[in-house]
Design a protein around this motif. Structure first.
Motif, PDB file in Angstrom:
ATOM      1  N   LYS A  42      -3.946   3.834  -4.042  1.00  9.30           N
ATOM      2  CA  LYS A  42      -4.497   5.048  -4.657  1.00  9.30           C
ATOM      3  C   LYS A  42      -3.949   6.317  -4.004  1.00  9.30           C
ATOM      4  CE  LYS A  42      -8.655   3.791  -3.478  1.00  9.30           C
ATOM      5  NZ  LYS A  42      -8.388   2.551  -2.727  1.00  9.30           N
ATOM      6  N   SER A  43      -4.048   6.382  -2.689  1.00  5.26           N
ATOM      7  CA  SER A  43      -3.588   7.590  -1.987  1.00  5.26           C
ATOM      8  C   SER A  43      -2.087   7.778  -2.183  1.00  5.26           C
ATOM      9  CB  SER A  43      -3.892   7.493  -0.500  1.00  5.26           C
ATOM     10  OG  SER A  43      -5.278   7.422  -0.292  1.00  5.26           O
ATOM     11  N   THR A  44      -1.352   6.686  -2.166  1.00  2.67           N
ATOM     12  CA  THR A  44       0.098   6.790  -2.343  1.00  2.67           C
ATOM     13  C   THR A  44       0.425   7.392  -3.714  1.00  2.67           C
ATOM     14  OG1 THR A  44       0.295   4.825  -0.971  1.00  2.67           O
ATOM     15  CG2 THR A  44       2.245   5.487  -2.204  1.00  2.67           C
ATOM     16  N   TYR A  84      -6.815  15.966   0.562  1.00  6.34           N
ATOM     17  CA  TYR A  84      -6.290  14.732   1.142  1.00  6.34           C
ATOM     18  C   TYR A  84      -7.366  13.944   1.863  1.00  6.34           C
ATOM     19  CZ  TYR A  84      -1.643  16.378   0.067  1.00  6.34           C
ATOM     20  OH  TYR A  84      -0.533  16.806  -0.597  1.00  6.34           O
ATOM     21  N   GLN A  85      -7.217  12.608   1.803  1.00  6.83           N
ATOM     22  CA  GLN A  85      -8.188  11.719   2.452  1.00  6.83           C
ATOM     23  C   GLN A  85      -8.233  11.974   3.953  1.00  6.83           C
ATOM     24  OE1 GLN A  85      -7.189   7.595   1.877  1.00  6.83           O
ATOM     25  NE2 GLN A  85      -9.178   6.877   2.549  1.00  6.83           N
ATOM     26  N   GLU A  86      -7.065  12.149   4.556  1.00 13.21           N
ATOM     27  CA  GLU A  86      -7.059  12.368   6.004  1.00 13.21           C
ATOM     28  C   GLU A  86      -7.055  13.862   6.338  1.00 13.21           C
ATOM     29  OE1 GLU A  86      -7.630   9.745   7.768  1.00 13.21           O
ATOM     30  OE2 GLU A  86      -7.253   8.299   6.183  1.00 13.21           O
ATOM     31  N   PHE A 170      -8.962  14.693  -5.833  1.00 16.92           N
ATOM     32  CA  PHE A 170      -9.885  14.561  -4.705  1.00 16.92           C
ATOM     33  C   PHE A 170      -9.764  13.147  -4.151  1.00 16.92           C
ATOM     34  CE2 PHE A 170     -11.866  17.798  -7.399  1.00 16.92           C
ATOM     35  CZ  PHE A 170     -12.095  18.815  -6.494  1.00 16.92           C
ATOM     36  N   ASP A 171      -9.127  12.990  -2.997  1.00 20.76           N
ATOM     37  CA  ASP A 171      -8.966  11.649  -2.424  1.00 20.76           C
ATOM     38  C   ASP A 171     -10.126  11.376  -1.465  1.00 20.76           C
ATOM     39  OD1 ASP A 171      -8.111   9.234  -1.520  1.00 20.76           O
ATOM     40  OD2 ASP A 171      -6.092   9.874  -0.972  1.00 20.76           O
ATOM     41  N   GLU A 172     -11.093  10.620  -1.954  1.00 20.51           N
ATOM     42  CA  GLU A 172     -12.300  10.273  -1.181  1.00 20.51           C
ATOM     43  C   GLU A 172     -12.971  11.497  -0.572  1.00 20.51           C
ATOM     44  OE1 GLU A 172     -12.330   6.690   1.045  1.00 20.51           O
ATOM     45  OE2 GLU A 172     -10.693   5.837  -0.102  1.00 20.51           O
ATOM     46  N   ALA A 173     -13.110  12.525  -1.399  1.00 16.46           N
ATOM     47  CA  ALA A 173     -13.696  13.767  -0.891  1.00 16.46           C
ATOM     48  C   ALA A 173     -15.177  13.610  -0.595  1.00 16.46           C
ATOM     49  CB  ALA A 173     -13.480  14.887  -1.900  1.00 16.46           C
ATOM     50  N   SER A 402      -3.737   2.344   5.095  1.00 17.58           N
ATOM     51  CA  SER A 402      -4.566   3.171   4.219  1.00 17.58           C
ATOM     52  C   SER A 402      -5.838   3.536   4.978  1.00 17.58           C
ATOM     53  CB  SER A 402      -4.902   2.417   2.950  1.00 17.58           C
ATOM     54  OG  SER A 402      -5.913   1.481   3.200  1.00 17.58           O
ATOM     55  N   GLY A 403      -6.524   4.599   4.518  1.00 16.03           N
ATOM     56  CA  GLY A 403      -7.694   5.105   5.232  1.00 16.03           C
ATOM     57  C   GLY A 403      -8.724   4.020   5.518  1.00 16.03           C
ATOM     58  N   GLY A 404      -9.065   3.244   4.510  1.00 11.24           N
ATOM     59  CA  GLY A 404     -10.089   2.223   4.669  1.00 11.24           C
ATOM     60  C   GLY A 404      -9.660   1.155   5.665  1.00 11.24           C
TER      61      GLY A 404
HETATM   62 MG   LIG Z   1      -6.554   6.142   0.488  1.00 16.51          MG
END
Ligand SMILES: [Mg+2]
Ligand SMILES: Nc1ncnc2c1ncn2[C@@H]1O[C@H](COP(=O)(O)OP(=O)(O)OP(=O)(O)O)[C@@H](O)[C@H]1O
Lengths: 507, 335
Positions: A42-44, A84-86, A170-173, A402-404
């Motif tokens: 997803k983020s990619t 961004y998620q991060e 919105f990436d996991e906002a 990935s974040g998770g």
């Molecule tokens: Mg992600």
């Protein structure tokens, strides 16, 4: 009208295939949810749309016009903004400087930054959150590094909005936001929709999709599974598409009686910043929840017990003997472990290899110069694969995950220290539904084997479904204790709010 | 509107949180000490002479601040001073008699400085070399070039250079005017947002890139500014010594970095300021004077100098820590 279309997009990182011939299209003024398990790409995909990452193959069209080479600059010109998620914030700069970075309003004559307009604009975009933030000119001058993670997330959202985008991602906002803040976020989404802005939202919180989404795209291992209108599917169907054929059972911990079980941990009169005279006990094998409204001292209690922040207490007893938990190393020596949800601040060493991230705490705890690769391979890696951690090589840096998956590495690290008492502080942040369920199972199994858990979560259902007892917090105090039949949402809200009313009456 | 008094009160309250607070305290302490032990330290003559001698370090430290704020480091400034020095002197000599002798020599010197900065910038951005190593490399290159241009000290510089450089106007030395002018320029860059964007590159380069800042351009510009300031420092040295010296700048790279660090700028980049670097540079210069007047034996001077620098840096770190917890405390009270 289709405002953004990605066709046949692929991206590999060494051995890892992040995107595999992925197709995606975004309609004008829709709220489009993008879901899938951790590491599915997803983020990619979002980074490719934002021009931060270059795809190996595939085409991108914005408003019907093909874009041959997307760059951050090109994306900005075409009205694309990303949360961004991060987080892309600069910790050393102020809130205002971060929001206005690169889009500073200028005075005509000398090209100087118009400071008044800059402050006003920053306040304007933060204004959506005026009910949950102490907004004023002084507030926006604060350094971002001094903010808690949820407020940083809000600043990042305001920063994206200030770019007046036509397409916003919105990436996991919402991952670090509290209930009230999420409500404010939803009102932003509605407003954006009403003025014709198209949004892509990535989230692991399934209930959000039905509440506000128009369409949802489900991804699996870098591929498109399906794009459907939200009204045509149920949450369960979405989850099934995400994880494939694997069974997902709604498991609830059985109510157990801990009356005759030995008490492993007893805390009396714990007091510190945001903590007022907290006393409780924890039985062997018990899962104790810390609930209530957000930010009522739950995190601080956990941090204090783990020796991270100073506290005073009448007594802290472990297995009937008084113990000193004033530093983190002492807490670890007494087999406590703390898993934070704020992985950036308190979790991942992002430049270091994955395996170093996993073993670091065990090395410290067992005071070893070498670590047992065998133990890691036999105990921790299976655990990590049970919670579906995907990574290339153990020697890859943690920020390649990935974040998770980064969060899962932190979980693995602390489980490797063989804790007797595990402190969970919103540890499931950014982890997908399937892996979260597996984690619950692991917790229940470990507790059956004698570990005890103190669990704080901003997800009420997570607490109610997985704990044996919940302490309800308000303003740093325990105001109620829920057990057995009372472990339900109605009781939890009532307990959290009742004491509020009493407070107001007294004051 | 706030009254002047309120603004002042607010400023003095925020002072302990300024990055340059520590160097300011040390500076005041040194100045008081010198008032007692330094014979005639505060005579107008001594002060103007001193300031002239401090000037090159002040300038190099200002230039270095740009680079460090942007997350870099410039080790090459020392031999860049030498290179600009000899280029200027050679041109002065070969153009002697021409009406454009002076402007051409100065502009060429500045041109060399800016070009050298540009090369440094290219190395760390497009070639992605680590700043410490790549500017150490260019340090050697500039040094080699300087020796090619003038292989030993010497050369004729019109004495009028010294006369102008050491002149005073309304009792204030020429160098002070020059510094004031440059500080005005720095202030302009601050107000255009350039410095903030540079700090963003130094603070979180991924974040800066994702915020669509021209990261490479900003970082190259920071090195060019550093080169510019270094070239001015070199020209000041030429005017002071009225001769060329291919080894003139040695030691300036680390001294300027120490000045920046003493001034409260984070060597990791992203936070700090220019006023601090000025104060830090003066502190470094005063350490020598204080030690000298304190009557410490020659053998102990270097040792004392090193210890004072380490103490000051340690105190600075402590101060930053306190400020962080103070900011957090303030938040807690609000909530
Ligand atoms: Mg992600
Ligand atoms: N810079 C990188 N280097 C190497 N591998 C990477 C890099 N970025 C992402 N990956 C890999 O690509 C895959 C997809 O990652 P991505 O971040 O897109 O997942 P995601 O769907 O956003 O997951 P999450 O829900 O956990 O955030 C992952 O397996 C990840 O390890």
């Amino acid at each position: 009208m289709v405002v953004c279309k990605a066709t046949g997009v692929s991206k590999r990182y060494g051995e890892v295939v992040a995107l595999d011939n992925m197709n995606f299209s975004l309609q004008e003024s829709e709220i489009h949810y993008l879901v899938g398990v951790n590491g599915c790409g997803k983020s990619t995909l979002c980074k490719i749309i934002a021009g931060v990452v270059a795809p190996d193959a595939g085409e991108l069209e914005i408003e019907g016009v093909p874009v041959s080479l997307m760059s951050p600059n090109e994306a900005k010109r075409r009205g694309i903004a990303v949360v961004y998620q991060e987080l892309s914030l600069i910790p050393q700069l102020s809130i205002e400087e971060n929001i206005m970075l690169g889009i500073e309003p200028r005075e005509k004559s000398l090209g100087l930054v118009d400071r008044k307009a800059s402050t006003e604009t920053a306040l304007h975009y933060l204004g959506y959150f005026k009910n949950v933030l102490p907004l004023d000119e002084e507030y926006v001058k604060q350094t971002v590094a001094d903010l808690p993670i949820d407020e940083q997330q809000i600043v990042e959202i305001a920063k994206a909005l200030a770019r007046k985008p036509k397409i916003i991602i919105f990436d996991e906002a919402t991952a670090s936001l509290h209930k009230q803040q999420v409500d404010a976020f939803f009102s932003i989404l509605r407003e954006l929709k009403s003025v014709g802005v198209s949004t892509i939202v990535i989230s692991h919180k399934m209930e959000e999709i039905t509440e506000i989404g128009d369409r949802v795209t489900i991804m699996r291992s870098g591929k498109l599974v399906n794009t459907v209108a939200v009204k045509d599917v149920t949450g369960d169907q979405v989850i099934h598409m995400m994880v494939g054929d694997k069974e997902l059972l709604e498991r609830k911990r059985a109510h157990m009686d801990f009356k005759d079980v030995e008490t492993v941990f007893q805390v009396n009169g714990l007091t510190g910043k945001r903590i007022r005279d907290v006393s409780f006990h924890l039985k062997k094998g018990e899962i104790l929840g810390l609930g209530g409204l957000q930010g009522q001292g739950q995190t601080e209690v956990l941090l204090a017990l783990f020796g991270s922040i100073p506290f005073e207490a009448q007594s802290v007893e472990l297995g009937g003997k008084p113990v000193d938990l004033s530093t983190t190393v002492k807490a670890m020596d007494h087999s406590l472990a703390y898993i934070s949800g704020d992985r950036k601040k308190a979790g991942v060493f992002s430049e270091r290899p994955i395996f170093e991230n996993i073993i670091i705490s065990s090395l410290i705890k067992f005071n070893r110069k070498v670590f047992s690769r065998k133990r890691m391979n036999e105990e921790i890696l299976p655990l990590l694969s049970q919670i579906r951690t995907t990574f290339g090589k153990l020697s890859d840096p943690a920020n390649s995950l990935s974040g998770g998956n980064q969060q899962k590495i932190v979980i693995g690290r602390w489980l490797m220290t063989k804790p007797a008492i595990l402190l969970l502080d919103d540890s499931m942040k950014g982890i997908d539904v399937g892996a979260t369920k597996e984690f619950y199972d692991i917790m229940h199994t470990l507790c059956d084997a004698g570990m005890s858990v103190i669990w704080h979560s901003s997800e009420d259902l997570e607490l109610l479904n997985n704990t044996d007892r919940v302490l309800v917090f308000d303003s740093g105090q325990i105001v109620d204790e829920l057990v057995g039949e009372r472990l339900n949402e109605v009781e939890l809200y009532r307990a959290a709010l009742d004491s509020r009313k009493k407070h107001i009456a007294v004051e | 509107m706030k009254s002047k008094k309120e603004t002042f009160l607010q400023f003095s309250k925020s002072l302990p949180r300024k990055p340059y607070f520590l160097s300011m305290i040390i500076l005041i302490f040194f100045f008081i000490m010198l008032g007692f032990i330094g014979r005639n330290y505060y005579s107008a003559y001594n002060l103007t002479t001193k300031f002239r001698l401090w000037m090159p370090l002040l300038l190099v430290a200002l230039g270095q601040t740009f680079v460090i704020l942007g997350g870099g480091l410039d080790m090459s400034v020392s031999s860049l001073l030498a290179l600009v020095n000899v280029v200027t002197v050679r041109l002065l000599m070969s153009l002697s008699g021409s009406p454009f002798q002076v402007p051409i020599a100065i502009l060429a010197g500045i041109g060399v400085g800016i070009t050298a900065g540009f090369v440094n910038g290219l190395l760390v951005t497009y070639l992605r070399l680590p700043p410490l190593i790549s500017t150490y490399g260019t340090q050697i290159v500039w040094g080699g070039l300087a020796l090619r241009v003038l292989h030993q000290s010497g050369g004729e510089v019109p004495f009028s250079w010294y006369t102008v450089y050491s002149s005073t106007f309304l009792g204030i030395p020429f160098s002070v005017y020059l510094l004031a002018l440059l500080l005005l320029g720095v202030y302009y860059l601050k107000r255009t947002g350039f410095v903030t964007q540079l700090k963003a590159c130094g603070g979180n380069i991924h974040g800066a890139y994702e915020s669509v800042l021209p990261v490479n351009k900003l970082r190259i510009q920071s090195y060019m500014l550093c080169g510019f300031f270094a070239s001015l420092a070199a020209i000041c040295i030429v005017a002071e010594t009225v001769t060329g010296n291919p080894l003139s700048g040695s030691g300036y790279e680390l001294e300027s970095i120490s000045a920046v660090a003493l001034g409260g700028t984070s060597l990791a980049g992203g936070a700090g300021g220019f006023l601090g670097s000025i104060l830090g540079a003066i502190v470094l210069k005063l350490i020598n004077d204080v030690i000298f007047f304190a009557g410490l034996g020659v053998n102990y001077q270097v040792l004392a100098q090193g210890l004072i620098i380490i103490l000051a840096l340690a105190a600075g770190g402590q101060l930053t820590k306190q400020n962080t917890s103070r900011a957090q405390l303030k938040r807690r009270k609000k909530v």
